[in-house]
Scaffold this motif. Structure first.
Motif, short mmCIF file in Angstrom:
data_model
loop_
_atom_site.label_atom_id
_atom_site.label_comp_id
_atom_site.label_asym_id
_atom_site.label_seq_id
_atom_site.Cartn_x
_atom_site.Cartn_y
_atom_site.Cartn_z
N GLY A 1 11.43 -49.27 -36.76
CA GLY A 1 10.06 -49.72 -36.85
C GLY A 1 8.98 -48.69 -36.68
N LEU A 2 9.10 -47.53 -37.30
CA LEU A 2 8.05 -46.52 -37.19
C LEU A 2 6.81 -46.89 -37.98
CD1 LEU A 2 10.05 -43.18 -37.44
CD2 LEU A 2 8.88 -44.13 -35.44
N ALA A 3 7.02 -47.46 -39.18
CA ALA A 3 5.90 -47.72 -40.07
C ALA A 3 6.30 -48.80 -41.07
CB ALA A 3 5.51 -46.43 -40.81
N VAL A 4 5.31 -49.24 -41.85
CA VAL A 4 5.54 -50.25 -42.88
C VAL A 4 5.12 -49.67 -44.23
CG1 VAL A 4 4.86 -52.53 -43.75
CG2 VAL A 4 5.20 -52.18 -41.29
N ARG A 5 6.00 -49.84 -45.22
CA ARG A 5 5.71 -49.42 -46.59
C ARG A 5 5.60 -50.67 -47.46
NH1 ARG A 5 6.91 -43.90 -47.04
NH2 ARG A 5 8.09 -43.12 -45.25
N ALA A 6 4.89 -50.55 -48.59
CA ALA A 6 4.71 -51.67 -49.51
C ALA A 6 5.25 -51.30 -50.89
CB ALA A 6 3.24 -52.05 -49.60
N PHE A 7 5.88 -52.29 -51.54
CA PHE A 7 6.46 -52.10 -52.87
C PHE A 7 6.08 -53.27 -53.77
CE2 PHE A 7 9.03 -49.90 -49.83
CZ PHE A 7 9.29 -48.68 -50.45
N ARG A 8 5.70 -52.97 -54.99
CA ARG A 8 5.43 -53.99 -56.00
C ARG A 8 6.73 -54.25 -56.74
NH1 ARG A 8 1.76 -51.58 -58.26
NH2 ARG A 8 0.00 -52.63 -57.32
N ILE A 9 7.19 -55.49 -56.73
CA ILE A 9 8.38 -55.87 -57.49
C ILE A 9 7.95 -56.03 -58.94
CG2 ILE A 9 10.17 -57.61 -57.81
CD1 ILE A 9 9.98 -58.17 -54.78
N THR A 10 8.50 -55.21 -59.83
CA THR A 10 8.08 -55.18 -61.23
C THR A 10 9.02 -55.93 -62.16
OG1 THR A 10 9.20 -53.05 -61.53
CG2 THR A 10 6.85 -52.99 -60.96
N VAL A 11 10.28 -56.08 -61.76
CA VAL A 11 11.25 -56.85 -62.54
C VAL A 11 12.06 -57.70 -61.57
CG1 VAL A 11 13.24 -56.77 -64.09
CG2 VAL A 11 11.45 -55.03 -64.29
N LEU A 12 12.11 -59.01 -61.83
CA LEU A 12 12.87 -59.93 -60.99
C LEU A 12 13.42 -61.03 -61.90
CD1 LEU A 12 13.67 -60.63 -58.05
CD2 LEU A 12 11.56 -61.95 -57.90
N THR A 13 14.65 -60.81 -62.37
CA THR A 13 15.30 -61.77 -63.26
C THR A 13 16.68 -62.11 -62.70
OG1 THR A 13 16.42 -60.13 -64.66
CG2 THR A 13 14.13 -60.71 -65.24
N ASP A 14 17.42 -62.95 -63.39
CA ASP A 14 18.75 -63.34 -62.94
C ASP A 14 19.71 -62.17 -62.82
OD1 ASP A 14 17.95 -65.94 -62.71
OD2 ASP A 14 18.87 -66.60 -64.58
N ASP A 15 19.46 -61.08 -63.56
CA ASP A 15 20.40 -59.96 -63.51
C ASP A 15 19.75 -58.60 -63.31
OD1 ASP A 15 19.23 -59.83 -66.00
OD2 ASP A 15 21.11 -59.63 -67.10
N ARG A 16 18.41 -58.55 -63.18
CA ARG A 16 17.74 -57.26 -63.02
C ARG A 16 16.73 -57.31 -61.89
NH1 ARG A 16 14.60 -55.95 -67.64
NH2 ARG A 16 14.47 -53.86 -66.78
N TYR A 17 16.53 -56.13 -61.26
CA TYR A 17 15.52 -55.98 -60.21
C TYR A 17 14.97 -54.56 -60.31
CZ TYR A 17 13.28 -55.63 -55.64
OH TYR A 17 12.36 -55.46 -54.64
N ALA A 18 13.65 -54.44 -60.20
CA ALA A 18 13.01 -53.13 -60.13
C ALA A 18 11.76 -53.26 -59.28
CB ALA A 18 12.66 -52.61 -61.53
N GLU A 19 11.38 -52.16 -58.64
CA GLU A 19 10.17 -52.12 -57.82
C GLU A 19 9.60 -50.72 -57.86
OE1 GLU A 19 11.59 -53.19 -53.90
OE2 GLU A 19 12.07 -51.12 -53.42
N GLU A 20 8.34 -50.62 -57.43
CA GLU A 20 7.68 -49.32 -57.35
C GLU A 20 6.84 -49.29 -56.09
OE1 GLU A 20 5.48 -49.29 -60.99
OE2 GLU A 20 3.82 -50.45 -60.15
N PRO A 21 6.72 -48.12 -55.45
CA PRO A 21 5.88 -48.04 -54.26
C PRO A 21 4.42 -48.30 -54.62
CG PRO A 21 6.83 -45.89 -54.79
CD PRO A 21 7.34 -46.86 -55.80
N ILE A 22 3.72 -48.91 -53.71
CA ILE A 22 2.29 -49.14 -53.90
C ILE A 22 1.55 -47.90 -53.42
CG2 ILE A 22 0.32 -50.48 -53.08
CD1 ILE A 22 2.05 -52.93 -53.28
N GLY A 23 0.60 -47.45 -54.22
CA GLY A 23 -0.15 -46.24 -53.89
C GLY A 23 0.73 -45.02 -54.06
N ASP A 24 0.61 -44.10 -53.13
CA ASP A 24 1.36 -42.84 -53.23
C ASP A 24 2.70 -42.90 -52.50
OD1 ASP A 24 0.60 -42.82 -50.60
OD2 ASP A 24 -0.75 -41.11 -50.78
N GLY A 25 3.09 -44.07 -52.05
CA GLY A 25 4.39 -44.22 -51.38
C GLY A 25 4.36 -44.00 -49.89
N ARG A 26 3.22 -43.53 -49.37
CA ARG A 26 3.12 -43.34 -47.91
C ARG A 26 3.06 -44.71 -47.23
NH1 ARG A 26 -1.92 -40.49 -46.41
NH2 ARG A 26 -2.72 -41.61 -48.20
N PRO A 27 3.40 -44.76 -45.93
CA PRO A 27 3.30 -46.03 -45.21
C PRO A 27 1.87 -46.58 -45.24
CG PRO A 27 4.54 -44.43 -43.92
CD PRO A 27 3.96 -43.69 -45.10
#
Length: 199
Positions: free
Chosen positions: A115-141
């Motif tokens: 529990g040092l920090a919290v990061r955020a990710f946007r889920i870009t693909v969410l289907t029955d067989d695929r998943y993808a995400e990308e960090p929000i902003g520059d990826g820093r906490p």
């Protein structure tokens, strides 16, 4: 409600009989050796559940499950585990936020300690067989250790709620570094990300 119930070796669902003080058990959603910080959410009528499952409590394995209904049946997603061997990104750090424009998951940074920090990710693909995400902003906490006693060790949970006018109010949880040994990750502070939008 799905409280933390890893000691029971299950993800357990409860219904409010009289909110917020009386709850009744509904059903066991998943059974297994370890499910930690499980977060359930619904997108386009499909139910999803993210949970951390490393048996050695390394907080480095994120799994995804899906179900047609909240009560199941729950099945592991073909792309799961989504994260393995990365304590910076795997352990859920609060409720997944679903808006008209985005699905956002939060992760605890647990490397080298919980529990040092919290990061955020946007889920870009969410289907029955695929998943993808990308960090929000520059990826820093987006949240990290602060200068107050209650969050001097780090931050490990966030639960943002829209309050109108494009503004959000977030409930957060941090921990006290009694020994004074913990140091926030580079680029993280209690106000990190305050000027960056989530979506």
């Amino acid at each position: 409600m799905i409280p933390e119930s890893y000691q029971a070796g299950a993800v357990r669902l409860y219904r409010a009989r009289r909110f917020p003080t009386q709850w009744s058990y509904v059903k066991r959603l998943l059974r297994g050796p370890l499910f930690v910080d499980s977060s359930v959410f619904c997108v386009d009528g499909q139910w999803w559940l993210l949970t951390e499952t490393n048996l050695a409590f390394k907080c480095d394995t994120l799994r995804l499950f899906r179900a047609p209904h909240l009560t199941g049946p729950w099945r592991e997603h073909p792309a799961s585990p989504l994260v393995t061997g990365n304590g910076h990104l795997a352990r859920p750090a609060g409720r997944v936020v679903v808006t008209e424009d985005a699905v956002i998951r939060f992760a605890q940074d647990c490397d080298p300690v919980y529990g040092l920090a919290v990061r955020a990710f946007r889920i870009t693909v969410l289907t029955d067989d695929r998943y993808a995400e990308e960090p929000i902003g520059d990826g820093r906490p987006i949240l990290g250790a602060g200068l107050e006693d209650w969050n001097s060790g780090g931050m490990h949970h966030v639960d943002p709620h829209p309050i109108g006018g494009g503004r959000w109010l977030a409930c957060v949880d941090g921990w006290f570094d009694a020994a004074g040994a913990g140091k926030p990750p580079a680029g993280a502070s209690a106000s990190a990300g305050a000027d960056r939008p989530l979506a």
